[in-house]
Design a protein around this motif. Sequence first.
Motif, PDB file in Angstrom:
ATOM      1  N   GLY A   3       0.806  -1.218   0.000  1.00  0.00           N
ATOM      2  CA  GLY A   3       0.000   0.000   0.000  1.00  0.00           C
ATOM      3  C   GLY A   3       0.832   1.258   0.000  1.00  0.00           C
ATOM      4  N   GLY A   4       2.161   1.105  -0.083  1.00  0.00           N
ATOM      5  CA  GLY A   4       3.033   2.275  -0.087  1.00  0.00           C
ATOM      6  C   GLY A   4       2.861   3.147  -1.319  1.00  0.00           C
ATOM      7  N   PHE A   5       2.546   2.521  -2.446  1.00  0.00           N
ATOM      8  CA  PHE A   5       2.339   3.276  -3.684  1.00  0.00           C
ATOM      9  C   PHE A   5       0.868   3.627  -3.835  1.00  0.00           C
ATOM     10  CE2 PHE A   5       6.388   1.266  -4.637  1.00  0.00           C
ATOM     11  CZ  PHE A   5       7.078   2.291  -5.251  1.00  0.00           C
ATOM     12  N   ARG A   6       0.564   4.883  -3.809  1.00  0.00           N
ATOM     13  CA  ARG A   6      -0.826   5.324  -3.939  1.00  0.00           C
ATOM     14  C   ARG A   6      -1.275   5.293  -5.395  1.00  0.00           C
ATOM     15  NH1 ARG A   6      -2.427  10.551  -0.673  1.00  0.00           N
ATOM     16  NH2 ARG A   6      -4.458   9.561  -0.783  1.00  0.00           N
ATOM     17  N   GLN A   7      -0.340   5.543  -6.321  1.00  0.00           N
ATOM     18  CA  GLN A   7      -0.683   5.495  -7.749  1.00  0.00           C
ATOM     19  C   GLN A   7      -0.499   4.048  -8.222  1.00  0.00           C
ATOM     20  OE1 GLN A   7       0.477   9.256 -10.006  1.00  0.00           O
ATOM     21  NE2 GLN A   7       1.954   9.331  -8.326  1.00  0.00           N
ATOM     22  N   GLU A  34       4.852  10.106 -16.054  1.00  0.00           N
ATOM     23  CA  GLU A  34       4.456   9.014 -15.165  1.00  0.00           C
ATOM     24  C   GLU A  34       5.674   8.390 -14.497  1.00  0.00           C
ATOM     25  OE1 GLU A  34       0.347   7.434 -17.275  1.00  0.00           O
ATOM     26  OE2 GLU A  34       2.276   6.799 -18.096  1.00  0.00           O
ATOM     27  N   LYS A  35       6.762   8.258 -15.239  1.00  0.00           N
ATOM     28  CA  LYS A  35       8.005   7.726 -14.658  1.00  0.00           C
ATOM     29  C   LYS A  35       8.499   8.633 -13.538  1.00  0.00           C
ATOM     30  CE  LYS A  35       9.634   5.322 -18.813  1.00  0.00           C
ATOM     31  NZ  LYS A  35      10.670   5.287 -19.884  1.00  0.00           N
ATOM     32  N   ALA A  37       2.495   1.635 -10.695  1.00  0.00           N
ATOM     33  CA  ALA A  37       3.332   0.566 -10.169  1.00  0.00           C
ATOM     34  C   ALA A  37       3.039  -0.760 -10.870  1.00  0.00           C
ATOM     35  CB  ALA A  37       3.118   0.431  -8.662  1.00  0.00           C
ATOM     36  N   LEU A  38       1.758  -1.048 -11.108  1.00  0.00           N
ATOM     37  CA  LEU A  38       1.395  -2.298 -11.781  1.00  0.00           C
ATOM     38  C   LEU A  38       1.896  -2.322 -13.220  1.00  0.00           C
ATOM     39  CD1 LEU A  38      -2.255  -2.724 -10.436  1.00  0.00           C
ATOM     40  CD2 LEU A  38      -0.220  -3.968  -9.701  1.00  0.00           C
TER      41      LEU A  38
END
Length: 335
Positions: free
Chosen positions: A196-200, A243-244, A204-205
Amino acid sequence: MRYRRLGRTGLQVAEIGFGGIPIQRISGEEAAAVINRALELGINFFDTARAYTDSEEKLGAVLRKRRGDVIIATKSMARTREKMAADIRRSLEVMGLEYIDLYQMHNVKDRESLQQVLGAGGALAALREAKKEGLVRHIGVTSHVKETLLDLMKVEDIETVQFPFNPVETNGVQEVLDLAGRTDTGVIVMKPLAGGGFRQAGLALRYILAHPVSVVIPGMDTVEQVEQNAAVGSGPLDLSPAEKKALEEEKAGLGATFCRRCEYCQPCPVGIDIPTVFLLDGYYRRYDLKGWAIQRYNAMKVKPGACKECGACEEKCPYNLPIRTMLKDAVSRLG
């Protein structure tokens, strides 16, 4: 939804699978709605475990009615032949199934457990027997340790590996992926959002799916999460420069020492919900939700001040985190 081959199992799995940890936190009725929405959107790979309290039960209640449409994976921490055989039978009973598509040896993390599961009278022997009996169709393993994964992929019976991989956890991943390619081992990615650390989540996926993996299994406990994650399986994977940059900024904010919410540290002997403490601290530090985080922290039934310094949590943590020190640090803000 796009589908990929799960290594030499030959199974065709959706790029986005379903991680079964979070549904422990919701009711059976809520879980059914989440699981059914996943099915509607083309998700066909569902991962759970004996250790995930009632996750097997909740998944089984829905998935056994759609048996021909789904690929079900579960796993056990058992290290001996006898205990693994018992857990396989228990999984089948709890889920209401005649067979399980993929049964995994759970969290094989060091040389001792590796030798135990592979040795005479070890867990792998029970899985081989269950496969011959048709109770299990494929055998896999999960681990957080690169060296262990590399050793296990050399074992012919082991057809899949499951390990953490996300933009901030990349150490040793390429070596594992390279060997998986040479051995035609299916690759299942857990902890894709770093607990859950990545909100976006979508970014990440997409980052992970640009690599030669078979399926990514974010944990989901709401219909909204399912819809957002499933959309990645039919959209573009390439990240734009903007995005990167956004992903790099999130990565920098996480650092290296953080809780992935794998929940292996639970249960705490005195009842501290350790992952929730770190989750709230993350909201406080990274997302400027200080008031909300403190309010939620104050509502916790057992706070970190009750810690007896027993260290049991640190012994169970696959990331070797200094949990006791981290709890004190979180309390300095939330408390």
